[in-house]
Motif scaffolding. Structure first.
Motif, mmCIF file in Angstrom:
data_model
loop_
_atom_site.group_PDB
_atom_site.id
_atom_site.type_symbol
_atom_site.label_atom_id
_atom_site.label_comp_id
_atom_site.label_asym_id
_atom_site.label_seq_id
_atom_site.Cartn_x
_atom_site.Cartn_y
_atom_site.Cartn_z
ATOM 1 N N LEU A 63 -1.453 5.193 10.147
ATOM 2 C CA LEU A 63 -1.678 6.075 9.003
ATOM 3 C C LEU A 63 -3.119 5.932 8.544
ATOM 4 C CD1 LEU A 63 1.656 5.457 7.055
ATOM 5 C CD2 LEU A 63 1.062 7.405 8.500
ATOM 6 N N ASP A 64 -3.858 7.029 8.596
ATOM 7 C CA ASP A 64 -5.303 6.990 8.326
ATOM 8 C C ASP A 64 -5.649 6.568 6.911
ATOM 9 O OD1 ASP A 64 -5.855 7.780 10.910
ATOM 10 O OD2 ASP A 64 -5.861 9.920 10.410
ATOM 11 N N THR A 65 -4.733 6.795 5.965
ATOM 12 C CA THR A 65 -5.026 6.492 4.561
ATOM 13 C C THR A 65 -4.694 5.049 4.183
ATOM 14 O OG1 THR A 65 -2.849 7.320 3.931
ATOM 15 C CG2 THR A 65 -4.690 8.880 3.832
ATOM 16 N N LEU A 66 -4.178 4.292 5.142
ATOM 17 C CA LEU A 66 -3.844 2.885 4.903
ATOM 18 C C LEU A 66 -4.762 1.974 5.694
ATOM 19 C CD1 LEU A 66 0.076 2.911 5.105
ATOM 20 C CD2 LEU A 66 -1.378 3.244 3.086
ATOM 21 N N THR A 67 -5.057 0.810 5.156
ATOM 22 C CA THR A 67 -5.841 -0.182 5.893
ATOM 23 C C THR A 67 -4.992 -0.755 7.028
ATOM 24 O OG1 THR A 67 -5.093 -2.025 4.519
ATOM 25 C CG2 THR A 67 -7.092 -0.843 3.806
ATOM 26 N N ALA A 68 -5.641 -1.515 7.891
ATOM 27 C CA ALA A 68 -4.904 -2.171 8.979
ATOM 28 C C ALA A 68 -3.799 -3.057 8.412
ATOM 29 C CB ALA A 68 -5.872 -2.993 9.831
ATOM 30 N N TYR A 69 -4.132 -3.802 7.366
ATOM 31 C CA TYR A 69 -3.145 -4.675 6.706
ATOM 32 C C TYR A 69 -1.952 -3.858 6.224
ATOM 33 C CZ TYR A 69 -1.218 -8.094 3.385
ATOM 34 O OH TYR A 69 -0.389 -8.961 2.703
ATOM 35 N N GLU A 70 -2.233 -2.758 5.554
ATOM 36 C CA GLU A 70 -1.159 -1.934 4.986
ATOM 37 C C GLU A 70 -0.322 -1.264 6.072
ATOM 38 O OE1 GLU A 70 -3.483 -0.784 0.824
ATOM 39 O OE2 GLU A 70 -3.743 0.449 2.633
ATOM 40 N N ASN A 71 -0.964 -0.884 7.185
ATOM 41 C CA ASN A 71 -0.225 -0.301 8.302
ATOM 42 C C ASN A 71 0.762 -1.305 8.875
ATOM 43 O OD1 ASN A 71 -0.805 2.521 9.597
ATOM 44 N ND2 ASN A 71 -2.788 1.862 8.772
ATOM 45 N N ILE A 72 0.330 -2.545 9.019
ATOM 46 C CA ILE A 72 1.204 -3.589 9.562
ATOM 47 C C ILE A 72 2.305 -3.930 8.568
ATOM 48 C CG2 ILE A 72 1.315 -5.968 10.411
ATOM 49 C CD1 ILE A 72 -1.701 -5.647 11.162
ATOM 50 N N ALA A 73 1.928 -3.994 7.272
ATOM 51 C CA ALA A 73 2.874 -4.404 6.229
ATOM 52 C C ALA A 73 3.942 -3.360 5.943
ATOM 53 C CB ALA A 73 2.107 -4.714 4.945
ATOM 54 N N LEU A 74 3.679 -2.109 6.311
ATOM 55 C CA LEU A 74 4.577 -1.016 5.938
ATOM 56 C C LEU A 74 6.012 -1.244 6.404
ATOM 57 C CD1 LEU A 74 4.790 1.751 4.587
ATOM 58 C CD2 LEU A 74 4.181 2.791 6.797
ATOM 59 N N ALA A 75 6.151 -1.719 7.641
ATOM 60 C CA ALA A 75 7.501 -1.944 8.180
ATOM 61 C C ALA A 75 8.258 -2.991 7.373
ATOM 62 C CB ALA A 75 7.412 -2.373 9.641
ATOM 63 N N LEU A 76 7.539 -4.009 6.918
ATOM 64 C CA LEU A 76 8.164 -5.059 6.112
ATOM 65 C C LEU A 76 8.483 -4.566 4.706
ATOM 66 C CD1 LEU A 76 5.877 -8.018 7.219
ATOM 67 C CD2 LEU A 76 8.275 -7.674 7.862
ATOM 68 N N THR A 77 7.624 -3.700 4.190
ATOM 69 C CA THR A 77 7.855 -3.118 2.864
ATOM 70 C C THR A 77 9.135 -2.286 2.864
ATOM 71 O OG1 THR A 77 5.469 -3.013 2.474
ATOM 72 C CG2 THR A 77 6.857 -1.674 1.047
ATOM 73 N N ILE A 78 9.323 -1.518 3.938
ATOM 74 C CA ILE A 78 10.534 -0.698 4.069
ATOM 75 C C ILE A 78 11.776 -1.585 4.110
ATOM 76 C CG2 ILE A 78 11.777 0.868 5.632
ATOM 77 C CD1 ILE A 78 9.015 2.022 6.396
ATOM 78 N N LEU A 79 11.628 -2.779 4.707
ATOM 79 C CA LEU A 79 12.744 -3.732 4.768
ATOM 80 C C LEU A 79 12.898 -4.522 3.472
ATOM 81 C CD1 LEU A 79 12.335 -5.141 8.398
ATOM 82 C CD2 LEU A 79 14.010 -3.476 7.599
ATOM 83 N N ARG A 80 12.035 -4.224 2.484
ATOM 84 C CA ARG A 80 12.088 -4.829 1.148
ATOM 85 C C ARG A 80 11.864 -6.342 1.160
ATOM 86 N NH1 ARG A 80 17.105 -1.396 -1.649
ATOM 87 N NH2 ARG A 80 16.149 0.669 -1.384
ATOM 88 N N GLU A 81 10.948 -6.764 2.010
ATOM 89 C CA GLU A 81 10.557 -8.170 2.008
ATOM 90 C C GLU A 81 9.717 -8.469 0.768
ATOM 91 O OE1 GLU A 81 11.465 -10.524 3.922
ATOM 92 O OE2 GLU A 81 11.752 -9.867 6.002
ATOM 93 N N LYS A 82 9.709 -9.719 0.347
ATOM 94 C CA LYS A 82 8.905 -10.128 -0.795
ATOM 95 C C LYS A 82 7.420 -10.071 -0.433
ATOM 96 C CE LYS A 82 12.383 -13.321 -2.629
ATOM 97 N NZ LYS A 82 12.684 -14.749 -2.940
ATOM 98 N N PRO A 83 6.549 -9.731 -1.399
ATOM 99 C CA PRO A 83 5.100 -9.655 -1.125
ATOM 100 C C PRO A 83 4.539 -10.922 -0.476
ATOM 101 C CG PRO A 83 5.573 -8.699 -3.256
ATOM 102 C CD PRO A 83 6.864 -9.307 -2.781
ATOM 103 N N SER A 84 4.996 -12.075 -0.898
ATOM 104 C CA SER A 84 4.494 -13.331 -0.331
ATOM 105 C C SER A 84 4.891 -13.478 1.134
ATOM 106 C CB SER A 84 5.025 -14.527 -1.129
ATOM 107 O OG SER A 84 6.448 -14.557 -1.131
#
Length: 255
Positions: A98-119
């Motif tokens: 996704l062009d509007t997300l950083t590399a970190y955010e692109n990688i983190a997206l899958a975990l965010t969808i799974l509702r993992e804790k930020p830490s």
């Protein structure tokens, strides 16, 4: 050793009674846990349709596909997305970042969808980024990255959820030779250190030579299999070329 993927007599037809195309024609095979397998064939061989069926993107006409013991061909549409999200990792030829997300955010997206804790997300993203040597690119956007870096970000995204099976569709297709080698060495390392089960779809002999086993697909059927065994990568590469030549293929199609 556990069987991660079992493909059982699957067929995929397109068209109607007057004009039927068999994209996949009675294919069966198994992939064990920790295997790095290649599925190889020229354009139009049926390998991408096979991948799409395994990836739950397409449905089979007949037969069954089991992933981690679950028959995905019997899943209801509402359950397929959840299964795909939790069990599968994808690496595409064109990265699909996704062009509007950083590399970190692109990688983190899958975990965010799974509702993992930020830490937990932070820890996992940095862990996979370290393994793929892209820690220094995490704050950059895709347009700031080279093709090789983009593909390693995509690879990180695919493995960060620790999926049961990673599917890579022509992962080196958009890369130069140096970047391709770096990515393939990274996948090989992930396979060895994490016991990751990886299936690579490719028409490229160099890419296939990193695999431990190769299924050759032609006209929708598996027509040969090569096992690397104790061969060096170079020796395995030469055997791949021999198979393509002996079976009447054009070696230019796989180089």
């Amino acid at each position: 050793m556990a069987t991660i993927l079992k493909v059982e007599k699957i067929e995929k037809y397109y068209g109607n009674k007057g004009n039927v195309t068999k994209a996949v024609d009675n294919i069966s095979f198994e992939v064990e846990e920790g295997e790095l397998i290649g599925i190889m064939g020229p354009s139009g061989s049926g390998k991408t349709t096979l991948l799409n069926c395994i990836a739950t993107i397409d449905t089979v006409t007949s037969g069954h596909i089991f992933i981690d013991g679950e028959d995905i061909t019997s899943l209801k549409s509402k359950d397929i997305e959840k299964f795909r999200r939790e069990k599968l990792g994808f690496i595409f030829q064109d990265f699909n970042l996704l062009d509007t997300l950083t590399a970190y955010e692109n990688i983190a997206l899958a975990l965010t969808i799974l509702r993992e804790k930020p830490s937990v997300i932070d820890e996992k993203v940095k862990e996979v980024a370290k393994k793929l040597e892209i820690l220094d690119t995490l704050n950059k956007f895709p347009y700031q990255l080279s093709g090789g870096q983009k593909q390693r970000v995509a690879c990180s995204r695919a493995i960060v959820t620790n999926p049961t099976l990673i599917l890579a569709d022509e992962p080196t297709g958009a890369l130069d030779s140096k970047s391709a080698r770096m990515l393939l060495e990274a996948l090989d390392n992930l396979n060895k250190t994490l016991n990751a089960t990886i299936a690579i779809i490719t028409h490229d002999a160099f890419t296939a030579s990193y695999c431990k086993r190769i299924l050759f697909v032609k006209d929708g059927k598996v027509f040969n299999e090569l096992i690397r065994g104790t061969d060096s990568r170079k020796e395995f590469f030469n055997k791949i070329i021999e198979v393509v030549t002996l079976l009447g293929g054009d070696s230019e199609n796989v180089l």
